[in-house]
Design an enzyme around this catalytic site. Structure first.
Site, PDB file in Angstrom:
ATOM      1  N   LYS A   1     -24.464   6.821 -23.042  1.00 22.94           N
ATOM      2  CA  LYS A   1     -23.640   6.305 -24.149  1.00 22.94           C
ATOM      3  C   LYS A   1     -24.444   6.123 -25.423  1.00 22.94           C
ATOM      4  O   LYS A   1     -23.914   6.280 -26.522  1.00 22.94           O
ATOM      5  CB  LYS A   1     -22.938   5.006 -23.743  1.00 22.94           C
ATOM      6  CG  LYS A   1     -21.877   5.272 -22.680  1.00 22.94           C
ATOM      7  CD  LYS A   1     -20.749   4.284 -22.645  1.00 22.94           C
ATOM      8  CE  LYS A   1     -19.631   4.864 -21.792  1.00 22.94           C
ATOM      9  NZ  LYS A   1     -18.696   3.930 -21.258  1.00 22.94           N
TER      10      LYS A   1
ATOM     11  N   LYS B   1     -17.368  14.390 -16.335  1.00 27.60           N
ATOM     12  CA  LYS B   1     -16.429  13.362 -15.877  1.00 27.60           C
ATOM     13  C   LYS B   1     -15.212  13.299 -16.799  1.00 27.60           C
ATOM     14  O   LYS B   1     -15.359  13.425 -18.020  1.00 27.60           O
ATOM     15  CB  LYS B   1     -17.172  12.016 -15.910  1.00 27.60           C
ATOM     16  CG  LYS B   1     -16.460  10.867 -15.267  1.00 27.60           C
ATOM     17  CD  LYS B   1     -17.275   9.583 -15.420  1.00 27.60           C
ATOM     18  CE  LYS B   1     -17.024   8.927 -16.754  1.00 27.60           C
ATOM     19  NZ  LYS B   1     -16.975   7.471 -16.754  1.00 27.60           N
TER      20      LYS B   1
ATOM     21  N   LYS C   1     -12.408   8.744 -21.328  1.00 23.03           N
ATOM     22  CA  LYS C   1     -11.584   8.313 -22.468  1.00 23.03           C
ATOM     23  C   LYS C   1     -12.121   8.871 -23.771  1.00 23.03           C
ATOM     24  O   LYS C   1     -11.370   9.111 -24.709  1.00 23.03           O
ATOM     25  CB  LYS C   1     -11.627   6.795 -22.584  1.00 23.03           C
ATOM     26  CG  LYS C   1     -10.980   6.036 -21.476  1.00 23.03           C
ATOM     27  CD  LYS C   1     -11.368   4.570 -21.629  1.00 23.03           C
ATOM     28  CE  LYS C   1     -10.846   3.745 -20.489  1.00 23.03           C
ATOM     29  NZ  LYS C   1     -11.597   2.504 -20.332  1.00 23.03           N
TER      30      LYS C   1
HETATM   31  N1  AQP Z   1     -13.461  10.177 -14.217  1.00 30.77           N
HETATM   32  C1  AQP Z   1     -13.368   9.106 -13.435  1.00 30.77           C
HETATM   33  N2  AQP Z   1     -13.151   9.248 -12.105  1.00 30.77           N
HETATM   34  C2  AQP Z   1     -13.041   8.155 -11.288  1.00 30.77           C
HETATM   35  N3  AQP Z   1     -13.127   6.881 -11.751  1.00 30.77           N
HETATM   36  C3  AQP Z   1     -13.347   6.705 -13.067  1.00 30.77           C
HETATM   37  N4  AQP Z   1     -13.484   5.606 -13.830  1.00 30.77           N
HETATM   38  C4  AQP Z   1     -13.690   5.960 -15.110  1.00 30.77           C
HETATM   39  N5  AQP Z   1     -13.687   7.289 -15.229  1.00 30.77           N
HETATM   40  C5  AQP Z   1     -13.478   7.790 -13.979  1.00 30.77           C
HETATM   41  C6  AQP Z   1     -13.402   4.250 -13.298  1.00 30.77           C
HETATM   42  O1  AQP Z   1     -12.418   3.540 -14.037  1.00 30.77           O
HETATM   43  C7  AQP Z   1     -12.781   2.162 -14.102  1.00 30.77           C
HETATM   44  C8  AQP Z   1     -12.634   1.670 -15.485  1.00 30.77           C
HETATM   45  O2  AQP Z   1     -13.498   2.383 -16.337  1.00 30.77           O
HETATM   46  P1  AQP Z   1     -13.860   1.736 -17.728  1.00 30.77           P
HETATM   47  O3  AQP Z   1     -12.699   1.725 -18.595  1.00 30.77           O
HETATM   48  O4  AQP Z   1     -14.451   0.420 -17.532  1.00 30.77           O
HETATM   49  O5  AQP Z   1     -15.001   2.594 -18.364  1.00 30.77           O
HETATM   50  P2  AQP Z   1     -15.598   3.972 -18.170  1.00 30.77           P
HETATM   51  O6  AQP Z   1     -16.077   4.173 -16.781  1.00 30.77           O
HETATM   52  O7  AQP Z   1     -16.638   4.050 -19.208  1.00 30.77           O
HETATM   53  O8  AQP Z   1     -14.372   4.938 -18.477  1.00 30.77           O
HETATM   54  P3  AQP Z   1     -14.487   6.295 -19.226  1.00 30.77           P
HETATM   55  O9  AQP Z   1     -13.182   6.959 -19.216  1.00 30.77           O
HETATM   56  O10 AQP Z   1     -15.607   7.090 -18.694  1.00 30.77           O
HETATM   57  O11 AQP Z   1     -14.795   5.844 -20.707  1.00 30.77           O
HETATM   58  P4  AQP Z   1     -15.863   6.423 -21.679  1.00 30.77           P
HETATM   59  O12 AQP Z   1     -15.337   7.702 -22.180  1.00 30.77           O
HETATM   60  O13 AQP Z   1     -15.949   5.382 -22.744  1.00 30.77           O
HETATM   61  O14 AQP Z   1     -17.146   6.593 -20.922  1.00 30.77           O
HETATM   62  C9  AQP Z   1     -14.200   2.061 -13.539  1.00 30.77           C
HETATM   63  O15 AQP Z   1     -14.134   1.564 -12.213  1.00 30.77           O
HETATM   64  C10 AQP Z   1     -14.691   3.476 -13.538  1.00 30.77           C
HETATM   65  O16 AQP Z   1     -15.617   3.709 -12.493  1.00 30.77           O
END
Ligand code: AQP
Length: 348
Positions: free
Chosen positions: A118, A210, A213
């Site tokens: 990040k 992955k 968001k």
């Molecule tokens: N691609 C994924 N597959 C399975 N699980 C996922 N999670 C996130 N992406 C995937 C799980 O969703 C929960 C909440 O995630 P979060 O909102 O706290 O943050 P994150 O993991 O940072 O989500 P993103 O989509 O990956 O955001 P960005 O783009 O900001 O990095 C967690 O339990 C996570 O494991």
């Protein structure tokens, strides 16, 4: 010491809630409700660790917070039986995080891959909060002395750090913990629950990335706010390879896009990948994608319309969050009182 079994997990209100968040986390939250007392949190303190452009600023944050809350409820979380709230309403999260900042070691945090990803190349410009994200996450879990944490695969390393922090706290303050009558350990070792066929849902445009968001391409993910047409369009356009589907899981090796779509189908259908391949082995992607569109629309359509209905009622959503915060705080405040005694802070 035997700890009361309790589930805690959180989702950041950073917009674009997607199928990965649903299958990797929220669907698991729903399934655990029958077996455990659950606490589900919209982690808004975590959201602001990223640049304002990512979380949207003070006008966007309350909308995103209410949207994640609506998604929890629309997916089937019962906020009366369990606890649903947003993190910033319970100050004990930040308070315990400070104590954990003094327990965790710099070397531990330096190993966190999510910070490296990040922060990117411009590490000097990342917020201190982004660096300390894992100690706040440990506090989120341990302020409720939670024993089980359902998360996607990407959070595994942070969970391991939470376990290390719990253990070091228990060791560092062992005598004081005993003297205050908490036995050998004050904090449990929280167990990650990372199971099933979709613990890491990949981008629809690139099977090596992955689903996320923050991916600039909206085509890379299925958002929980997407309607049936958008879902169908994105699945039909999802990247695949030219071969038909294999008959067994070994045949998915080195075929990341095929593996991803089979995993998504399996998770949505409540089946294993083997069962899906038994049904679709030898099928062309055109046939499989059509079946996946039908399944995704059936499963996600009702969530989408219920989310829309709930988001249109912010008064109700805010009342859920306020009620949840009151109930969460009652537990968190007890933990903090004990932590203060154990560490040696004079308190009222
Ligand atoms: N691609 C994924 N597959 C399975 N699980 C996922 N999670 C996130 N992406 C995937 C799980 O969703 C929960 C909440 O995630 P979060 O909102 O706290 O943050 P994150 O993991 O940072 O989500 P993103 O989509 O990956 O955001 P960005 O783009 O900001 O990095 C967690 O339990 C996570 O494991």
């Amino acid at each position: 010491m035997a700890f009361k079994e309790r589930v805690f997990s959180g989702v950041q209100p950073t917009g674009n809630l997607h199928l990965g968040n649903y299958l990797g986390a929220i669907a698991k939250f729903v399934a655990l409700q029958d077996k455990y007392d659950c606490i589900y949190c919209v982690v808004d303190l975590h959201a602001i660790t990223q640049p304002i452009a990512v979380w949207g600023g003070p006008e966007q944050l309350p909308k995103n917070t209410r949207e994640v809350t609506a998604a929890f409820i629309a997916c089937g979380i019962d906020p009366k039986k369990h606890i649903v709230f947003n993190q910033s309403q319970v100050a004990e999260h930040a308070e315990l995080a400070w104590v954990f900042n003094c327990v965790a070691r710099l070397g531990w945090l330096n190993r966190m891959t999510q910070f490296k990803e990040k922060a990117g190349k411009d590490r000097e410009n990342a917020s201190v909060g982004l660096y300390a994200y894992p100690t706040l996450m440990a506090a989120d879990i341990l302020v409720y002395r939670a024993t089980h944490v359902p998360v996607g695969e990407d959070q595994k390393q942070h969970l391991e750090l939470s376990r290390d922090i719990a253990q070091k706290f228990n060791n560092d303050f062992g005598k004081s913990i005993q003297a205050h009558g908490y036995g050998d350990a004050f904090f449990p070792q929280p167990e990650p629950l990372i199971q099933g066929p979709a613990t890491r849902v990949m981008s629809l445009r690139d099977g090596s990335k992955k689903m996320s968001k923050s991916d600039p391409s909206d085509q890379s993910r299925i958002n929980l706010t997407d309607d049936a047409d958008a879902i169908a369009h994105k699945i039909r356009r999802a990247k695949t390879d030219p071969d038909p589907l294999p008959h067994d899981e070994k045949g998915l090796e080195r075929r990341p896009e095929a593996d991803n779509l089979v995993g998504i189908y399996a998770a949505l259908a409540g089946k294993s990948k083997v069962e899906v391949l038994t049904e679709f082995g030898s099928a062309q992607f055109s046939t499989f994608k059509a079946a996946l569109v039908d399944l995704a629309v059936v499963k996600l359509g009702p969530i989408n319309s219920e989310m829309k209905r709930l988001v249109a009622d912010p008064v109700y959503i805010d009342s859920v969050l306020a009620d949840g915060a009151t109930r969460a705080q009652a537990i968190a405040a007890d933990t903090m009182k004990a932590v203060k005694d154990i560490v040696g802070f004079v308190r009222r």
